[in-house]
Design a protein around this motif. Structure first.
Motif, PDB file in Angstrom:
ATOM      1  N   ASN A  34      25.806  -5.825  72.213  1.00  0.00           N
ATOM      2  CA  ASN A  34      25.288  -4.720  72.683  1.00  0.00           C
ATOM      3  C   ASN A  34      24.882  -4.407  74.120  1.00  0.00           C
ATOM      4  N   ARG A  35      23.649  -5.651  74.146  1.00  0.00           N
ATOM      5  CA  ARG A  35      23.038  -5.732  75.560  1.00  0.00           C
ATOM      6  C   ARG A  35      24.183  -6.202  76.764  1.00  0.00           C
ATOM      7  N   ALA A  36      25.177  -6.781  76.323  1.00  0.00           N
ATOM      8  CA  ALA A  36      26.316  -7.308  77.283  1.00  0.00           C
ATOM      9  C   ALA A  36      27.046  -6.403  77.657  1.00  0.00           C
ATOM     10  N   GLY A  37      27.211  -5.323  76.893  1.00  0.00           N
ATOM     11  CA  GLY A  37      28.115  -4.211  77.277  1.00  0.00           C
ATOM     12  C   GLY A  37      29.540  -4.145  76.254  1.00  0.00           C
ATOM     13  N   VAL A  38      29.380  -4.948  75.360  1.00  0.00           N
ATOM     14  CA  VAL A  38      30.477  -5.061  74.279  1.00  0.00           C
ATOM     15  C   VAL A  38      30.412  -3.979  73.398  1.00  0.00           C
ATOM     16  N   VAL A  39      31.042  -2.960  73.391  1.00  0.00           N
ATOM     17  CA  VAL A  39      31.100  -1.890  72.224  1.00  0.00           C
ATOM     18  C   VAL A  39      32.395  -1.462  71.788  1.00  0.00           C
ATOM     19  N   ASP A  40      32.420  -0.924  70.500  1.00  0.00           N
ATOM     20  CA  ASP A  40      33.656  -0.452  69.867  1.00  0.00           C
ATOM     21  C   ASP A  40      34.793  -1.300  70.029  1.00  0.00           C
ATOM     22  N   ALA A  55      10.281 -17.966  86.988  1.00  0.00           N
ATOM     23  CA  ALA A  55       9.999 -18.449  88.392  1.00  0.00           C
ATOM     24  C   ALA A  55       9.299 -17.295  88.937  1.00  0.00           C
ATOM     25  N   GLY A  56       9.314 -16.071  88.384  1.00  0.00           N
ATOM     26  CA  GLY A  56       8.710 -14.939  89.013  1.00  0.00           C
ATOM     27  C   GLY A  56       9.495 -14.324  90.042  1.00  0.00           C
ATOM     28  N   ARG A  57      10.719 -14.409  89.726  1.00  0.00           N
ATOM     29  CA  ARG A  57      11.800 -13.811  90.555  1.00  0.00           C
ATOM     30  C   ARG A  57      12.505 -12.373  89.949  1.00  0.00           C
ATOM     31  N   GLY A  58      12.831 -11.734  90.937  1.00  0.00           N
ATOM     32  CA  GLY A  58      13.532 -10.369  90.232  1.00  0.00           C
ATOM     33  C   GLY A  58      14.980 -10.772  89.729  1.00  0.00           C
ATOM     34  N   PRO A  59      15.544  -9.728  89.031  1.00  0.00           N
ATOM     35  CA  PRO A  59      16.956  -9.974  88.446  1.00  0.00           C
ATOM     36  C   PRO A  59      17.976  -9.682  89.456  1.00  0.00           C
ATOM     37  N   GLU A  60      17.771  -9.758  90.639  1.00  0.00           N
ATOM     38  CA  GLU A  60      18.804  -9.349  91.595  1.00  0.00           C
ATOM     39  C   GLU A  60      19.778 -10.593  91.714  1.00  0.00           C
ATOM     40  N   LEU A  61      19.372 -11.881  91.673  1.00  0.00           N
ATOM     41  CA  LEU A  61      20.009 -12.827  91.858  1.00  0.00           C
ATOM     42  C   LEU A  61      20.776 -13.592  90.600  1.00  0.00           C
ATOM     43  N   GLN A  62      20.608 -12.857  89.381  1.00  0.00           N
ATOM     44  CA  GLN A  62      21.288 -13.512  88.042  1.00  0.00           C
ATOM     45  C   GLN A  62      22.531 -13.553  88.120  1.00  0.00           C
ATOM     46  N   ILE A  63      22.955 -14.583  87.794  1.00  0.00           N
ATOM     47  CA  ILE A  63      24.588 -14.973  87.615  1.00  0.00           C
ATOM     48  C   ILE A  63      24.914 -15.587  86.184  1.00  0.00           C
ATOM     49  N   ALA A  64      23.963 -15.701  85.346  1.00  0.00           N
ATOM     50  CA  ALA A  64      24.139 -16.352  84.004  1.00  0.00           C
ATOM     51  C   ALA A  64      23.281 -15.739  83.142  1.00  0.00           C
ATOM     52  N   ASN A  65      23.630 -16.074  81.879  1.00  0.00           N
ATOM     53  CA  ASN A  65      22.794 -15.653  80.616  1.00  0.00           C
ATOM     54  C   ASN A  65      22.020 -16.934  80.183  1.00  0.00           C
ATOM     55  N   PRO A  66      21.111 -16.964  79.590  1.00  0.00           N
ATOM     56  CA  PRO A  66      20.438 -15.724  78.796  1.00  0.00           C
ATOM     57  C   PRO A  66      19.849 -14.647  79.531  1.00  0.00           C
ATOM     58  N   ASP A  67      20.294 -13.313  79.183  1.00  0.00           N
ATOM     59  CA  ASP A  67      19.713 -12.143  79.826  1.00  0.00           C
ATOM     60  C   ASP A  67      18.518 -11.745  79.204  1.00  0.00           C
ATOM     61  N   ILE A  68      17.831 -10.882  79.966  1.00  0.00           N
ATOM     62  CA  ILE A  68      16.691 -10.252  79.307  1.00  0.00           C
ATOM     63  C   ILE A  68      16.493  -8.700  79.613  1.00  0.00           C
ATOM     64  N   ILE A  69      17.634  -8.128  80.036  1.00  0.00           N
ATOM     65  CA  ILE A  69      17.622  -6.744  80.240  1.00  0.00           C
ATOM     66  C   ILE A  69      19.025  -6.419  79.468  1.00  0.00           C
ATOM     67  N   TRP A  70      19.295  -4.915  79.247  1.00  0.00           N
ATOM     68  CA  TRP A  70      20.437  -4.497  78.952  1.00  0.00           C
ATOM     69  C   TRP A  70      21.402  -4.024  80.051  1.00  0.00           C
ATOM     70  N   ARG A  71      22.722  -4.489  79.674  1.00  0.00           N
ATOM     71  CA  ARG A  71      23.639  -4.335  80.625  1.00  0.00           C
ATOM     72  C   ARG A  71      24.789  -3.054  80.332  1.00  0.00           C
ATOM     73  N   LEU A  72      24.463  -1.896  80.377  1.00  0.00           N
ATOM     74  CA  LEU A  72      25.089  -0.732  79.984  1.00  0.00           C
ATOM     75  C   LEU A  72      26.238  -0.139  81.211  1.00  0.00           C
ATOM     76  N   ASN A  73      25.880  -0.854  82.488  1.00  0.00           N
ATOM     77  CA  ASN A  73      26.635   0.090  83.441  1.00  0.00           C
ATOM     78  C   ASN A  73      27.623  -0.856  83.702  1.00  0.00           C
ATOM     79  N   PRO A  74      29.065  -0.291  83.446  1.00  0.00           N
ATOM     80  CA  PRO A  74      30.435  -1.129  83.420  1.00  0.00           C
ATOM     81  C   PRO A  74      30.763  -1.201  84.916  1.00  0.00           C
ATOM     82  N   TYR A  75      30.143  -0.743  85.821  1.00  0.00           N
ATOM     83  CA  TYR A  75      30.630  -0.392  87.449  1.00  0.00           C
ATOM     84  C   TYR A  75      29.928  -1.296  88.129  1.00  0.00           C
ATOM     85  N   GLU A  76      29.179  -2.183  87.547  1.00  0.00           N
ATOM     86  CA  GLU A  76      28.390  -3.148  88.489  1.00  0.00           C
ATOM     87  C   GLU A  76      29.330  -3.980  89.404  1.00  0.00           C
TER      88      GLU A  76
END
Length: 409
Positions: free
Chosen positions: A45-51, A364-385
């Protein structure tokens, strides 16, 4: 199990689950504790896999384990067949039935005559001796060995995209960019996006494609199986950067014999170059003073390799400490780092841009903007990223790097 400060390397069971869970018109039944599937459902669900694939668990107790009882499994199969009527039911043992030797394939063969309209397909790469990426590889291979039917090639050229699975970060956006480029450059539409956006019926028709695009090394054995059976050529590559994407298009043209639309490719290339041109002077300054500005990357080996080819190849940005998330994929250029090793690498690389998983960036105290891999720590519901691959991915990456460089000034 030992204590871990961060999430350990997932098992083959999780790789199998993440590969199968996005397939429509199917159901997946795990013979194991119900908590396992609940956790897996949250990740999806957090990765955006639904239905997509319907997920079930039998639950097991001490009696099932000590006496080898399989009644729960038989009753669950009957209930799913009556309630959902899926075309295929995937059966997946948890670690406990796998260790005690419950023969799920034999149970499938025994029950199959009772369900002529529902195929039972078992998977067994879930023990402690195989990791996440091994589970994904074996699952993709088993799917193409068992589900594709003998079909003719489609009248118009089509392609399969193999290896787009829910374990990869922003997998939907990257697959969408590949589809966009294929339609624009070659006029070719996808037959099957395996497995992030597909159905059982589409997997059955995979033999009709004219070329297979392999998005990760775990998909190579599956592509080789399809080539052996249907004669379908394949290309294993992830197109990163502007020049890298143009070269990828040229490779596809050689494999398929289809001439790409040069005006489309040129237009996409020039537009991407126009958009990133304001950032190039800043990157020249970074190259002249590389200390504390080196790019460090950690994640799937193919993703790390691709990002470095664009950043340090096309743009000549200074490279920092880089690593992959699987010991079986490690090599001299991209080693595998344990928790202790990557924490030391992050500490030693200073203020330079860091691209890695969500846990690494948070630690590391960095923001999530440069994330390229899992594990994730937030939900990803936007399919238009925005994607990371292709022409639009190149513009997105440059935007991330230029803003990070400005923040560190």
């Amino acid at each position: 199990m030992g204590l871990h400060r961060f999430k350990p390397v997932p098992s083959g069971r999780m790789g199998t689950l993440w590969t199968l869970a996005s397939i429509r018109n199917a159901a997946l039944l795990e013979f194991g504790c119900m908590g396992h599937m609940l956790y897996g459902r949250v990740f999806l669900n957090r990765a955006g896999v639904v239905d997509a694939c319907k997920l079930y668990s039998t639950h097991i107790d001490e009696t099932d384990i000590s006496l080898g009882g399989t009644g729960r499994l038989s009753r669950a199969v009957a209930d799913i067949a009556q309630r959902d009527k899926p075309r295929v039911l995937f059966l997946l043992p948890s670690a406990v039935p796998e260790i005690i030797g419950t023969d799920i394939p034999a149970l499938c063969r025994e029950m199959q005559p009772d369900y002529p309209d529902m195929r039972l397909l078992s998977f067994s790469n879930v023990g402690f001796d195989i990791g996440q990426h091994g589970g994904i590889q074996e699952t993709l291979l088993q799917l193409v060995k068992t589900l594709p039917q003998n079909v003719p090639k489609t009248p118009l050229p089509t392609f399969n995209l193999i290896g787009s699975c829910a374990d990869l970060f922003r997998f939907q956006a990257d697959a969408g960019e590949i589809i966009r480029i294929m339609e624009g450059a070659f006029g070719i539409k996808p037959l099957c996006v395996m497995t992030s956006d597909t159905s059982v019926e589409q997997i059955e028709q995979m033999g009709g494609a004219h070329v297979n695009l392999v998005f990760r090394r775990e998909g190579v054995p599956a592509a080789e199986q399809l080539q052996k059976r249907f004669g379908t050529p394949y290309l294993f590559a992830r197109p990163y950067g502007i020049q890298g994407t143009c070269e990828w298009i040229e490779q596809l043209a050689q494999i398929t014999g289809i001439t790409p639309d040069c005006s489309y490719v040129k237009g996409q290339r020039n537009e991407a170059l126009r958009l990133i041109s304001p950032a190039l002077p800043v990157f020249r300054h970074v190259r002249e003073q590389p200390e504390n500005r080196r790019l460090s990357v950690g994640g799937h080996a193919d993703v790390v390799k691709g990002i470095l080819s664009f950043a340090c190849g096309e743009l000549s940005l200074p490279q920092g400490r880089c690593w992959c998330d699987s010991p079986v994929m490690a090599d001299e250029g991209i080693p595998y780092f344990t928790e202790e090793q990557w924490t030391q690498a992050v500490q030693s690389q200073g203020k330079g841009p860091l691209m890695a998983g969500g846990e690494v960036l948070a630690w590391a105290g960095r923001g999530p903007e440069l994330q390229i891999a899992n594990p994730d720590i937030i939900w990803r519901l936007n399919p238009y990223e925005p994607p990371f691959v292709g022409f639009r991915g190149a513009v997105h990456l440059v935007s991330l790097w230029i803003n990070e460089a400005l923040r560190q000034q």
